[in-house]
Scaffold this motif. Structure first.
Motif, short mmCIF file in Angstrom:
data_model
loop_
_atom_site.label_atom_id
_atom_site.label_comp_id
_atom_site.label_asym_id
_atom_site.label_seq_id
_atom_site.Cartn_x
_atom_site.Cartn_y
_atom_site.Cartn_z
N ILE A 62 -8.45 4.48 4.31
CA ILE A 62 -7.45 5.17 3.51
C ILE A 62 -6.13 5.12 4.28
CG2 ILE A 62 -6.76 7.35 2.44
CD1 ILE A 62 -9.70 8.11 2.29
N HIS A 63 -5.04 4.77 3.58
CA HIS A 63 -3.73 4.62 4.22
C HIS A 63 -2.83 5.81 3.93
CE1 HIS A 63 -4.09 0.35 5.57
NE2 HIS A 63 -5.05 0.36 4.65
N PHE A 116 -6.07 2.22 -0.54
CA PHE A 116 -7.50 2.30 -0.23
C PHE A 116 -8.04 0.88 -0.26
CE2 PHE A 116 -11.89 3.79 -1.79
CZ PHE A 116 -12.29 4.18 -0.53
N HIS A 117 -8.62 0.45 0.86
CA HIS A 117 -9.07 -0.94 0.96
C HIS A 117 -10.39 -1.05 1.72
CE1 HIS A 117 -4.53 -1.02 1.25
NE2 HIS A 117 -4.74 -1.67 0.12
N VAL A 118 -11.06 -2.19 1.49
CA VAL A 118 -12.16 -2.60 2.36
C VAL A 118 -11.55 -3.48 3.44
CG1 VAL A 118 -14.33 -3.85 2.55
CG2 VAL A 118 -13.84 -2.55 0.47
N HIS A 119 -11.84 -3.18 4.71
CA HIS A 119 -11.37 -3.99 5.82
C HIS A 119 -12.53 -4.80 6.41
CE1 HIS A 119 -7.14 -2.44 6.59
NE2 HIS A 119 -7.57 -1.74 5.54
N GLU A 120 -12.20 -5.79 7.20
CA GLU A 120 -13.15 -6.85 7.53
C GLU A 120 -14.18 -6.51 8.60
OE1 GLU A 120 -10.78 -10.12 8.82
OE2 GLU A 120 -9.83 -9.00 10.45
N ALA A 121 -14.01 -5.42 9.33
CA ALA A 121 -14.94 -5.11 10.43
C ALA A 121 -15.45 -3.67 10.33
CB ALA A 121 -14.26 -5.33 11.78
#
Length: 205
Positions: free
Chosen positions: A176-177, A96-101
């Protein structure tokens, strides 16, 4: 003669009292109201120009563009509080990450770009030079396909003009991956495909 002088003096005195009373009414009461309105307007202007969104709601959707959950983000002194609730996800642990766009184009969500990493750090909490500002704890999805998780991300903020702001530029995205993040592999923790995405943007009033 004296009666006329007395009447004249009384008339002048009554006129002076009426004039003073009128001045008080015109000068004091309306002015107080104007000051109050002006102070309120200044307060609202300060609130609007502060650049901080106290809370942002994010809708998570899967590759079929179906809504699968929400994330409530609340700005705090020690970072951003995340409250994530989702369903209809594969059982198990998921990166689970924050992505740049702030751009979630299904079905692969590659439009969200790489991890949010304004400081050019290495990926993962297990990395000597990490983590990315956008690295978040894994989500553990139960047998029923649901997850509820609350945590604080200390390396980000919702203050638009601040460093590491999730609302800088045009915003960011939550992803979410398919697999768990190992918190060490470069550049993204070997977490696999992107199975859900939600755009983090400024909320309209």
């Amino acid at each position: 003669m004296k009666h006329w002088i007395i009447l004249l003096l009384l008339f002048l005195l009554a006129g002076l009292l009426a004039a003073c009373g009128g001045d008080d009414t015109q000068s004091d009461a309306p002015r107080t109201g104007e000051e109050s309105s002006e102070q309120q307007a200044n307060k609202e202007e300060t609130d609007q120009s502060g650049g901080t969104a106290n809370m942002v709601n994010v809708t998570l959707m899967n590759g079929d563009e179906d809504e699968v959950g929400t994330a409530e983000l609340i700005d705090q002194e020690d970072g951003v509080l995340f409250n994530v609730e989702a369903s209809d996800l594969p059982e198990g642990e998921h990166g689970f990450h924050v992505h740049e766009a702030a751009l979630c184009k299904a079905p692969e969500f590659k439009s969200a770009g790489d991890h949010f990493n304004p400081t050019d750090a290495s990926h993962g909490t297990e990395s000597e030079d990490g983590p990315h500002a956008g690295d978040l704890p894994n989500l553990e999805v139960g047998e029923d396909g649901t997850v509820q998780k609350e945590f604080t991300a200390e390396n980000v903020t919702l203050e638009k003009e601040a460093d590491n702001s999730l609302l800088a530029e045009d915003g960011t995205a939550l992803v979410i991956h398919a697999k768990a993040d190992d918190h060490a592999s470069q550049p993204s923790g070997d977490a696999g495909a992107r199975i859900a995405c939600g755009e983090i943007t400024e909320q309209e009033d």
